[in-house]
Design an enzyme around this catalytic site. Structure first.
Site, PDB file in Angstrom:
ATOM      1  N   TRP A  33      12.427  10.671   2.157  1.00  0.00           N
ATOM      2  CA  TRP A  33      12.378  10.828   3.613  1.00  0.00           C
ATOM      3  C   TRP A  33      12.608  12.299   3.945  1.00  0.00           C
ATOM      4  CZ3 TRP A  33      17.076  10.288   7.169  1.00  0.00           C
ATOM      5  CH2 TRP A  33      16.691  10.277   8.512  1.00  0.00           C
TER       6      TRP A  33
ATOM      7  N   ASP B 245      21.001   4.970   0.082  1.00  0.00           N
ATOM      8  CA  ASP B 245      20.562   4.985   1.479  1.00  0.00           C
ATOM      9  C   ASP B 245      19.953   3.606   1.720  1.00  0.00           C
ATOM     10  OD1 ASP B 245      18.391   7.167   3.500  1.00  0.00           O
ATOM     11  OD2 ASP B 245      19.522   5.361   3.992  1.00  0.00           O
TER      12      ASP B 245
ATOM     13  N   LYS C 175      16.343  -0.707  11.848  1.00  0.00           N
ATOM     14  CA  LYS C 175      15.168  -1.551  11.626  1.00  0.00           C
ATOM     15  C   LYS C 175      15.509  -3.025  11.588  1.00  0.00           C
ATOM     16  CE  LYS C 175      13.683   2.608  10.177  1.00  0.00           C
ATOM     17  NZ  LYS C 175      14.585   3.775  10.036  1.00  0.00           N
TER      18      LYS C 175
END
Lengths: 512, 459
Positions: A223, A304, A340
Site C-alpha cells: 500500500w 496490517d 472496510k
C-alpha cells in the site's frame, strides 16, 4: 558633468540594491550572501552626499519577512530606501518557498473518472465497497447501532487516551479469539487508533523511540501510504520481494530470501489477509515457513489487518495468519481497521495491538503508546468506537454483521468468478487467467503495466491505478464482460510496446 | 533467572554483540537460549514463549510511562470513595448538577444526521469536510474577513485543538525557516510535547506574574523582542489555560505591533471561542486584529468546549497566507503531513458542527446555549470570590473574578493543594489550577472552606 555621473552611479547602486533585496526575500538559502552584498551596496550608496540621514519612524504596517537579520537600522534611513522597503515587503509571504505537493496518485484516479463524460466509464480505483448498483453501502447493523446510541443519549466526554475500553476489549477478542491464551493471560496491549493508518503510525512512532536501530521490511509492492508512514515516523525501511509478474503470483523464494538477508530484529510488515495491492496471500504452508525465517532472525512480525472478514467472508479464517504467529509464541504488533469490514471508512476507527510475553510488558508498552498518542491528538474519536462496541459486543448484531460481511465478500467473489469466466471464454490466446480466482479481497493485480493501464483509461474509460491494480469492489456483474474485453485488448495489443517500456522502469528498493 | 536478568541489562548493545557473535560463530557467554546456540542454519529452531532475542521479551527496555498529570487527577478522583469529593481537574463543562452536558442543538443535529437516508460513511478528503472548513474559517475570522474573501486562507479539518496544533507544528518544522516556537510561561501541559514531537524547538516567554496573579506584560514584551526574527509565537486567543489571564485589547495591539515589527509568526490556539465571554465575536478579537493588518498567522480551532464535542475530536487548522497562490500550495503540503498520520479526519463531529453552523436557527440556539455555559462559569467565579470574602480568607482573591474562561490559577502552592486533596477531597492539578466548570452552587462553600483552611495552616 561630475555630479550627474555620480547621480547615475548612485541610482545604479539603488537599482542593484533593489534587485538584490527582491532576490533576498525570494530565496532563503542565499539570504546571508545577499544580505552582506545588499548592506555593502547600501552603505556605499548611503555614503554619497545625496543620502538623507534623517531617522524615520518604523512603519508598523511593514512586515519584515524573511530570515535575514536587520543588522543595522541605518540601512533604512534613506528616504529612497524607505520607499523601496515598503514596496518590496508588502506582498511577500514567509511561505513563498513552499512548493506545490504532487497530487495523491490514488485520488487522482477518482478525479479523472469524475471528469470523464462517457457512459461506459467504470471506476476501479476506488478503495471502498460498492453494491451491485455501484453505490456506497452503510451496513444495516451500523444504522441500528447508531439509532440505539441516539436513543440512549450518551454523553460526549473525552475518552481516555487509550480509547473506549469496551471497544478495545472486543477488538482484541475479534482478532485473536476470545479464548486465546494471550487474551486470557492479559498479555495484549490494545490502544484505539485512527483506523489502520493511525494505528500503523503509532506503532511506527513506538518503533522509532524504542527500537531506533531497527528497520522495517515492507513488501514490494505494498500500500502506497506504508512508506509515507515510516518516513514521517523516521523509521528506515527496505523492501522484500513479493509480487512475481511472471506468474502474477507470490515470489515466495524471493520473499523468504530477502527477509532472511535483513538485519536481525527487523520489523516485518505483513498483510494479514487480502494483500493490498496484489490480492495475493501466502498459503498456510507458506505462512509457516515465513514464521520460521522470522523466528530464525529474531525479527518482529508487524501485521496490517485491514480486511478481517472482508476477504473470505469469515472473521476467523481471515485471522489465520495472525493467530498462527501468536500460537508459535511470537511477540508481535497488529494494526487493525474497521473501515472496510464494518464500512466505517470516515469514522476512522481501528486499533494497534501489541502481543507481549508478559502482562507487565503489556502494561509498559501500553503506557508508552499513550505517551505517543497524547501529543498527536490527545484521545481518539468516540463515535466509531461506540458503533463497533455495540455491534461486536451484542450477540444479535454480531451475527447480523457476520451475515452482511458474507454478502459483501460473496459479491466480490462472484464478480471475480464472472470476470474469470469472461476472460477465459473471450481470450483465444490460451493465457491462464486463474490468478483472478486465486487472488483475494478487494484488490487484484491484473498484470497490466503502466502503459497498458493507461490504455484502459484512454480507450475503454476504465479507471485504475497505473500499477495494474483494480478494485473488485467497484465492479458489478453486469460490467464484467466489458472489463474482460478491455483487459484482453490492453494486454495483447500493447504487449510488445509495453514490454519495452516496462524494462525501462526500475522501482527503487530502499529508501533514504 | 540469572540469564534473563543479564539479558535484560544487556538490552540493545547486548543484542548487537550477540548478533556479531553469531556471525563469527562464537558462543556468546550469557546466551544459553536455543536460538543463540544454534549455529547450524538447518537446525529446527525450538519455539520459545517469545521469539525475542535471548528468550526474554523484545520489550524489556520499555519503561512504564508516568500517568498524564492532568488526566491522572480524574483517575485519583474516581478512586476516592468520599461523598464530598469535588473534581476540579479536567477542563470539561459540568452543569449545576455536576453532570456532563450535551448541547440541545447538538442532539438535534445528530437526529438530523442519523435519520438522513442519503448519509454515507465514505472517506472524507484528506483536508476534511469542505463545508465544515469554510464555516470554521468564517467563525473565527469573521464572514466578511478580507483574508477569506481573497481566498488567502488554507483550512484543514483536524482532530480538535491538539490535532490542529500538531499538524500546524509539523508543517512549520518542514517549511518555515525559523524552527523555534515560543510558548507562554505557564501554558497547557501538552503544548511543549506537541511541538517538540512535531520537530520544533520550544522556548518560553514570560506570561504570568505570581505577585499580581495577572499578566507580566513587561516581561512578555521583553522576551518577544529578544526572539529571533521569524520565530513562531504561540498565543492563547482568549481564556488562557491554565491562568485565565488574558491581555487587554490595548495590550494585544502592542503585542501585535511588536510581533509584526520583528517578523514573528503568530500561532493562535483558540479553544474557547464564545465560551470565555459568552460572545463569539468578542472572543475572536485578538485573532482578527492580527488578520486585519494583512499579515500571516496560524490558528488552531477546537469545538471541544464551545460545542461540547469533546470526545468527537473536532477542530480545524487555518493558515492565513499573503496570497491565494501561496494558500493553495500550503494546503497541498498540509495534506502530505496528514496522510501518513491518519489519512483523513473523522466525519461525525464535523458533520454536527457544519449542520449547526449553516442553519440560521440552530446557530442562534447554539449562541444561547453557549452564553448560558459561560454565564454559569462567571457566576461560579463571583460566588467563590464572595465566599472567600465572607470567610475573611487572607489575601487578595480578586483574580478569581478578573480571570476568564474555564480555569483559575488560584495561586495556591503544591503543599496547599496536597492538603486540600487529603483533607477536603478537592481534586485539582498541583499548579493550583482549578476548573470553574466543575463547581456548582452546592460545592462552592466546601471549596471555600478548603482554600481558607489551606491558606491559614500552610504558607
Amino acid at each position: 558633468m561630475v555630479g550627474s555621473r555620480r547621480l547615475l552611479i548612485k541610482n545604479g547602486v539603488v537599482v542593484v540594491y533593489v534587485v538584490l533585496s527582491v532576490l533576498r526575500w525570494r530565496s532563503h538559502r542565499i539570504l546571508r550572501c545577499f544580505d552582506r552584498m545588499a548592506s555593502a551596496l547600501a552603505s556605499v550608496a548611503l555614503s554619497a552626499p545625496f543620502a538623507r540621514g534623517v531617522p524615520l519612524p518604523e512603519n508598523p504596517m511593514v512586515q519584515r519577512i524573511g530570515a535575514g537579520k536587520i543588522h543595522d537600522n541605518r540601512l533604512f534611513k534613506g528616504k529612497a530606501f524607505r520607499r523601496v522597503s515598503m514596496a518590496v515587503s508588502v506582498n511577500v509571504s514567509r511561505f513563498d518557498g513552499v512548493t506545490m505537493a504532487p497530487p495523491d496518485p490514488i485520488l487522482g484516479v477518482s478525479e479523472a473518472f469524475r471528469a470523464d463524460t462517457s457512459d461506459l466509464k467504470l471506476n476501479l480505483g476506488v478503495g471502498a465497497y460498492r453494491t451491485e448498483e455501484l453505490q456506497p453501502y452503510v451496513l444495516n447493523v451500523v444504522e441500528k447501532a447508531e439509532k440505539l446510541m441516539l436513543e440512549r443519549g450518551e454523553n460526549k466526554e473525552y475518552l481516555p487516551i487509550e480509547g473506549l475500553a469496551a471497544f478495545n476489549k472486543v477488538t482484541a477478542e475479534l482478532l485473536f479469539g476470545a479464548d486465546n491464551p494471550v487474551i486470557q493471560e492479559g498479555r495484549v496491549a490494545t490502544i484505539q487508533g485512527l483506523s489502520g493508518t493511525g494505528s500503523l503510525r503509532l506503532a511506527a512512532a513506538f518503533i522509532q523511540r524504542y527500537f531506533s536501530d531497527a528497520k522495517a521490511l515492507i513488501s514490494s509492492p505494498t500500500w502506497g501510504n506504508h512508506k509515507n508512514i515510516f518516513n514521517d515516523a523516521r523509521v528506515p525501511w527496505s523492501e522484500y520481494r513479493y509480487y512475481d509478474p511472471r506468474t502474477v503470483g507470490l515470489d515466495f523464494d524471493g520473499m523468504v530470501a530477502d527477509i532472511k538477508a535483513a538485519p536481525d530484529g527487523s520489523f516485518v510488515l505483513l498483510h494479514g489477509c487480502a494483500h493490498n495491492p496484489t490480492g495475493i496471500d501466502p498459503t498456510p504452508d507458506q505462512w509457516e515457513k515465513i514464521a520460521d525465517v522470522i523466528q530464525e532472525k529474531n525479527h518482529i512480525p508487524f501485521f496490517d489487518v485491514a480486511y478481517q472478514g472482508f476477504a473470505s467472508g469469515s472473521l476467523d479464517a481471515d485471522a489465520y495468519s495472525v493467530r498462527l504467529f501468536v500460537r508459535r509464541g511470537f511477540e508481535l504488533l497488529v494494526a487493525q481497521s474497521y473501515s472496510k469490514n464494518l464500512g466505517l471508512y470516515a469514522e476512522r476507527i481501528g486499533a494497534i495491538n501489541v502481543v507481549c510475553s508478559s502482562p507487565d510488558a503489556g502494561t509498559r508498552v501500553k503506557s508508552q503508546l499513550k505517551r505517543l498518542a497524547r501529543p498527536m491528538y490527545s484521545n481518539p474519536p468516540v463515535h466509531g468506537a461506540r458503533i463497533v462496541a455495540n455491534v461486536v459486543g451484542d450477540p444479535n448484531l454480531f451475527n447480523e454483521w457476520k451475515q452482511e460481511m458474507e454478502l459483501m465478500a460473496g459479491r466480490i467473489k462472484n464478480v471475480r468468478q464472472r470476470l474469470y469466466e469472461n476472460l477465459s471464454q473471450k481470450d483465444e490466446s490460451g493465457k491462464d487467467w486463474s490468478f483472478v480466482l486465486k487472488q483475494i479481497g478487494m484488490f487484484s493485480y491484473t498484470g497490466l503495466n503502466k502503459v497498458q493501464s493507461e490504455h484502459m483509461m484512454d480507450k475503454w474509460h476504465i479507471y485504475m491505478t497505473k500499477d495494474g491494480r483494480i478494485s473488485l469492489a467497484g465492479l458489478s456483474l453486469s460490467k464484467c464482460e466489458y472489463l474482460a474485453d478491455a483487459i484482453i485488448d490492453s494486454f495483447h495489443n500493447l504487449f510488445t510496446a509495453a514490454l519495452l517500456v516496462s524494462k525501462l522502469v526500475r522501482p527503487s528498493k530502499v529508501n533514504v | 533467572m540469572g540469564d534473563a536478568n543479564m539479558r535484560a541489562e544487556l538490552g540493545s548493545p547486548g543484542r548487537r554483540l550477540g548478533t556479531l557473535a553469531r556471525h563469527l560463530g562464537v558462543d556468546y557467554s550469557p546466551a544459553s537460549s536455543s536460538l543463540m546456540a544454534s549455529h547450524n542454519a538447518s537446525e529446527i529452531v525450538t519455539p520459545s514463549p517469545t521469539a525475542g532475542s535471548y528468550g526474554g521479551s523484545v520489550f524489556t527496555n520499555v519503561a512504564q510511562a508516568p500517568e498524564d498529570p492532568i488526566l491522572g487527577v480524574t483517575v485519583a478522583y474516581n478512586n476516592d470513595p468520599s461523598p464530598v469529593k469535588v473534581n476540579l481537574g479536567v477542563g470539561a463543562y459540568r452543569t449545576e448538577e455536576g453532570k456532563p452536558l450535551v448541547l440541545n442543538v447538538v442532539r438535534r443535529a445528530e437526529q438530523l444526521l442519523v435519520n438522513d437516508p442519503s448519509r454515507v460513511k465514505e472517506y472524507l478528503p484528506i483536508t476534511g469536510l469542505a463545508d465544515f472548513n469554510k464555516l470554521s474559517a468564517k467563525l473565527i475570522f469573521g464572514a466578511d474577513s478580507p483574508a477569506i474573501q481573497e481566498n488567502r486562507v488554507a483550512t484543514v479539518q483536524c482532530l480538535s485543538g491538539t490535532g490542529s496544533l500538531r499538524v500546524g507544528g509539523e508543517f512549520l518544522a518542514r517549511h518555515h525557516h525559523e524552527r523555534t516556537i515560543y510558548i507562554p510561561q505557564p501554558t497547557w501541559g501538552n503544548h511543549p510535547k506537541v511541538f517538540t514531537l512535531a520537530g520544533l524547538s520550544v522556548k518560553t516567554y514570560r506570561y504570568y506574574d505570581p505577585t499580581t496573579r495577572g499578566l507580566n506584560f513587561r516581561g512578555l514584551l521583553e522576551d518577544l523582542s529578544m526572539a529571533p526574527h521569524g520565530a513562531i509565537v504561540l498565543l492563547h486567543a482568549c481564556a488562557h489555560n491554565p491562568t485565565g489571564v488574558d491581555p487587554t485589547l490595548d495590550q494585544w495591539e502592542q503585542i501585535r505591533l511588536l510581533m509584526r515589527s520583528r517578523g514573528l509568526l503568530p500561532f493562535f490556539d483558540s479553544a474557547y471561542q464564545g465560551f470565555a465571554s459568552g460572545n463569539l465575536e468578542a472572543d475572536a478579537q485578538s485573532v482578527r486584529m492580527f488578520v486585519a493588518d494583512g499579515g500571516e498567522c496560524l490558528t488552531a480551532q477546537s469545538y471541544a468546549k464551545n460545542m461540547g464535542l469533546y470526545g468527537e475530536r473536532v477542530g480545524a487548522l487555518s493558515i492565513v497566507c499573503k496570497s491565494a497562490d501561496v494558500a493553495v500550495k500550503v494546503e497541498s503540503q498540509l495534506k502530505l503531513v496528514i496522510r501518513p498520520m491518519y489519512s483523513n479526519p473523522p466525519i461525525h463531529g464535523a458533520s454536527i458542527v457544519a449542520t449547526v453552523l449553516k442553519d440560521g436557527e440552530m446557530y442562534q440556539e447554539w449562541t444561547i446555549e453557549l452564553k448560558a455555559m459561560a454565564e454559569r462559569i462567571i457566576s461560579m467565579r463571583q460566588q467563590l470570590f464572595d465566599a472567600l470574602r465572607t470567610r475573611g480568607t487572607a489575601g487578595d482573591w480578586s483574580h478569581i473574578i478578573k480571570q476568564i474562561g474555564m480555569f483559575t490559577f488560584t495561586g495556591l502552592n503544591r503543599e496547599q493543594v496536597t492538603f486540600m486533596t487529603k483533607e477536603y477531597h478537592i481534586y485539582m492539578t498541583s499548579d493550583g489550577r482549578i476548573s470553574m466548570a466543575g463547581l456548582s452552587s452546592k460545592t462552592v462553600p466546601h471549596l471555600a472552606d478548603a482554600i481558607h483552611a489551606a491558606v491559614s495552616r500552610i504558607k
